[in-house]
Scaffold this motif. Structure first.
Motif, mmCIF file in Angstrom:
data_model
loop_
_atom_site.group_PDB
_atom_site.id
_atom_site.type_symbol
_atom_site.label_atom_id
_atom_site.label_comp_id
_atom_site.label_asym_id
_atom_site.label_seq_id
_atom_site.Cartn_x
_atom_site.Cartn_y
_atom_site.Cartn_z
ATOM 1 N N ALA A 371 4.133 18.458 17.233
ATOM 2 C CA ALA A 371 4.872 17.386 17.429
ATOM 3 C C ALA A 371 4.609 16.325 16.333
ATOM 4 N N PHE A 372 5.295 15.279 16.329
ATOM 5 C CA PHE A 372 5.311 14.295 15.197
ATOM 6 C C PHE A 372 4.838 12.728 16.085
ATOM 7 N N VAL A 373 3.915 12.267 15.277
ATOM 8 C CA VAL A 373 3.488 10.902 15.959
ATOM 9 C C VAL A 373 3.477 9.767 14.530
ATOM 10 N N SER A 374 3.844 8.716 14.720
ATOM 11 C CA SER A 374 3.831 7.756 13.880
ATOM 12 C C SER A 374 3.325 6.473 14.008
ATOM 13 N N PHE A 375 2.635 5.830 13.132
ATOM 14 C CA PHE A 375 1.935 4.401 13.686
ATOM 15 C C PHE A 375 1.789 3.628 12.392
ATOM 16 N N TYR A 376 1.451 2.265 12.542
ATOM 17 C CA TYR A 376 1.125 1.520 11.377
ATOM 18 C C TYR A 376 -0.439 1.331 11.465
ATOM 19 N N SER A 377 -0.981 1.600 10.501
ATOM 20 C CA SER A 377 -2.389 1.248 10.176
ATOM 21 C C SER A 377 -2.828 -0.162 10.469
ATOM 22 N N ALA A 378 -4.116 -0.671 10.254
ATOM 23 C CA ALA A 378 -4.439 -1.835 10.399
ATOM 24 C C ALA A 378 -4.638 -2.257 8.909
ATOM 25 N N ASP A 379 -5.013 -3.464 8.829
ATOM 26 C CA ASP A 379 -5.233 -4.137 7.321
ATOM 27 C C ASP A 379 -6.512 -3.886 6.813
ATOM 28 N N LYS A 380 -7.566 -3.567 7.751
ATOM 29 C CA LYS A 380 -8.934 -3.377 7.410
ATOM 30 C C LYS A 380 -9.073 -2.005 6.684
ATOM 31 N N VAL A 381 -9.791 -1.988 5.515
ATOM 32 C CA VAL A 381 -9.918 -0.472 4.876
ATOM 33 C C VAL A 381 -11.219 -0.025 5.512
ATOM 34 N N GLY A 382 -11.088 1.374 5.139
ATOM 35 C CA GLY A 382 -12.139 2.076 5.836
ATOM 36 C C GLY A 382 -11.807 3.220 6.351
ATOM 37 N N SER A 383 -12.754 4.001 7.057
ATOM 38 C CA SER A 383 -12.619 5.336 7.601
ATOM 39 C C SER A 383 -12.277 5.262 8.992
ATOM 40 N N TYR A 384 -11.260 5.687 9.846
ATOM 41 C CA TYR A 384 -10.947 5.790 11.297
ATOM 42 C C TYR A 384 -11.097 6.920 11.660
ATOM 43 N N SER A 385 -11.599 7.101 12.923
ATOM 44 C CA SER A 385 -11.570 8.360 13.636
ATOM 45 C C SER A 385 -10.070 8.844 14.479
ATOM 46 N N VAL A 386 -9.917 10.040 14.433
ATOM 47 C CA VAL A 386 -8.911 10.425 15.015
ATOM 48 C C VAL A 386 -9.330 11.563 16.146
ATOM 49 N N ILE A 387 -8.955 11.226 17.382
ATOM 50 C CA ILE A 387 -9.497 12.275 18.425
ATOM 51 C C ILE A 387 -8.113 12.770 19.206
ATOM 52 N N MET A 388 -7.987 14.113 19.318
ATOM 53 C CA MET A 388 -6.791 14.705 20.018
ATOM 54 C C MET A 388 -7.388 15.431 21.103
ATOM 55 N N GLU A 389 -6.872 15.448 22.306
ATOM 56 C CA GLU A 389 -7.081 16.224 23.330
ATOM 57 C C GLU A 389 -5.893 16.623 24.138
ATOM 58 N N GLY A 390 -6.069 17.954 24.535
ATOM 59 C CA GLY A 390 -4.857 18.377 25.339
ATOM 60 C C GLY A 390 -4.935 19.609 26.273
ATOM 61 N N SER A 391 -4.132 19.978 26.966
ATOM 62 C CA SER A 391 -3.817 21.041 27.806
ATOM 63 C C SER A 391 -2.677 21.808 27.704
ATOM 64 N N ASP A 392 -2.686 23.033 27.897
ATOM 65 C CA ASP A 392 -1.284 23.659 28.182
ATOM 66 C C ASP A 392 -1.089 23.909 29.746
#
Length: 407
Positions: A371-392
């Protein structure tokens, strides 16, 4: 975790693809999720309390004086907004169903049973009203936000502080206007208040009525005003509020005796209630016009009630056999998570300090599981957490975490 007892701390730990996580999940289910099983329930599973709804339907049943279903009875359903006119016949057991009804935030249906001559007749008509479960709040100990807090909450608080600083920067070099306080009265559309719509001590409008929904007029008043009670004089019920007699005026007409309609009028039948408590709103307008009907009682409490029908109290004196007013629960569509949209010509005047920059709750993968997902980041620099959860579709679940760095 709704089927588990207590509060699960760190639920994301149990989604990790490690032996320790699976063992911990097994222990969690054995301790907090253990239930007893009986073979009777396995081979004869109970019917779910709330059936899955793939569409908006209205269901009910027509019965005779012996409480038995009346088959092949014509049922008509009408609505003004949106305009709907539908008809159907009852089944052998007297039940009926209307399918494929539109979704709307506020609906009101008039349902009527008719005989072979297309006329109303004396039968009982009931509609399956939805009864929501009783909400019980968790008995958790509430602590101040700064006690044992995590880094996410601390980050959120610091971000809010920075946003306020950004707003102050925008104010430099500009003229800040003084605060303007706008005051307005609640206006009940169609009100016959003798003082003019909105001229009352207390006003309950349609938003307040939506909060009370299916409560009767008496239940509504008792819940809103705790000191309402009933006394009887010569067998007639008199309603009082703090030693003062309540005078009901429904659609501009004094309603007496009130007991005959207090249980038939519901909050959904009412547009608004205007309460006249002070002397300026009672005299001379109401006392002068209705002095004969009220025999000039100085200690009164006036309730001007505006109904949706506008036909006064007599329209609610009794329920007409073979008819039913059905007002389903309000429908609320899901809200889309905010995501900024930038164009080439749009000027950027405010720093983007969002802490949660994207949330997509319904991503469907293709045949290859991608799957393809796109978004704009925020202006604040740093490290951002990415959490992906799903089911079949087989019930298998998965979870993956990662980070992205914005420089």
């Amino acid at each position: 975790t709704s089927d588990l007892k207590g509060n699960v701390e760190g639920p994301g730990h149990y989604f990790q693809a490690t032996d320790k996580a699976w063992k911990d999940l097994d222990n969690l289910l054995l301790t907090q999720g253990w239930v007893a099983y009986t073979w009777k329930d396995v081979f004869n599973p109970p019917v779910p309390q709330y059936a899955a709804e793939s569409q908006f339907t209205v269901q009910g049943k027509v019965t005779n004086v012996f409480n038995k279903g009346v088959p092949e009875t014509g049922i008509m359903l009408t609505s003004i907004r949106p305009l709907i006119i539908k008809d159907t016949l009852t089944r052998k057991d007297g039940s009926f169903t209307f399918n494929d009804l539109p979704l709307s935030d506020t609906l009101s249906f008039f349902i009527q049973a008719k005989n072979k001559n297309n006329k109303s007749f004396n039968v009982g008509l009931e509609v399956d009203e939805f009864k929501p479960p009783v909400y019980t709040s968790a008995n958790l100990r509430l602590l101040p936000w700064y006690v044992n807090t995590d880094t996410l909450l601390l980050k959120y608080v610091s971000t809010i502080a920075e946003q306020k600083q950004e707003e102050l920067k925008l104010q430099k070099g500009t003229n800040v206007l003084s605060e303007v306080v706008i005051t307005a009265k609640k206006i009940i559309k169609g009100s016959r208040n003798l003082n003019g719509a909105g001229n009352a001590d207390i006003i309950l409008d349609e938003k307040d009525m939506a909060h009370y929904r299916n409560l009767t007029l008496y239940e509504l008043l008792v819940k809103r005003f705790k000191y309402i009670y009933t006394t009887r004089v010569n067998g007639i019920a008199i309603y009082k509020y703090m030693q003062r007699r309540i005078v009901f005026v429904i659609d501009g007409v004094p309603a007496s005796p009130p007991e005959s309609y207090m249980e038939n009028i519901t909050a959904e039948d009412i547009k608004g209630i205007e309460i006249m408590d002070s002397f300026n709103y009672i005299y001379p307008t109401y006392i002068t016009k209705f002095e004969v009907a009220w025999k000039i009682q100085p200690y009164i409490f006036i309730l001007e009630i505006t109904t949706r029908s506008g036909h006064g109290a007599f329209a609610y004196m009794k329920n007409i056999p073979g008819t039913y007013w059905y007002r389903p629960m309000l429908f609320t569509s899901s809200k889309q998570f905010y995501s900024p949209k930038y164009t080439v010509k749009s000027p950027i005047t405010l720093t983007d300090l969002r802490s949660t920059i994207h949330w997509a709750p319904n991503i469907v993968t293709d045949k290859e599981g991608k799957a393809f997902v796109s978004f704009y980041s925020a202006d604040k620099v740093g490290s951002y957490s990415v959490i992906m959860e799903g089911s079949d579709m087989n019930g298998n679940i998965g979870r993956q975490t990662g980070t992205i760095t914005i420089k």
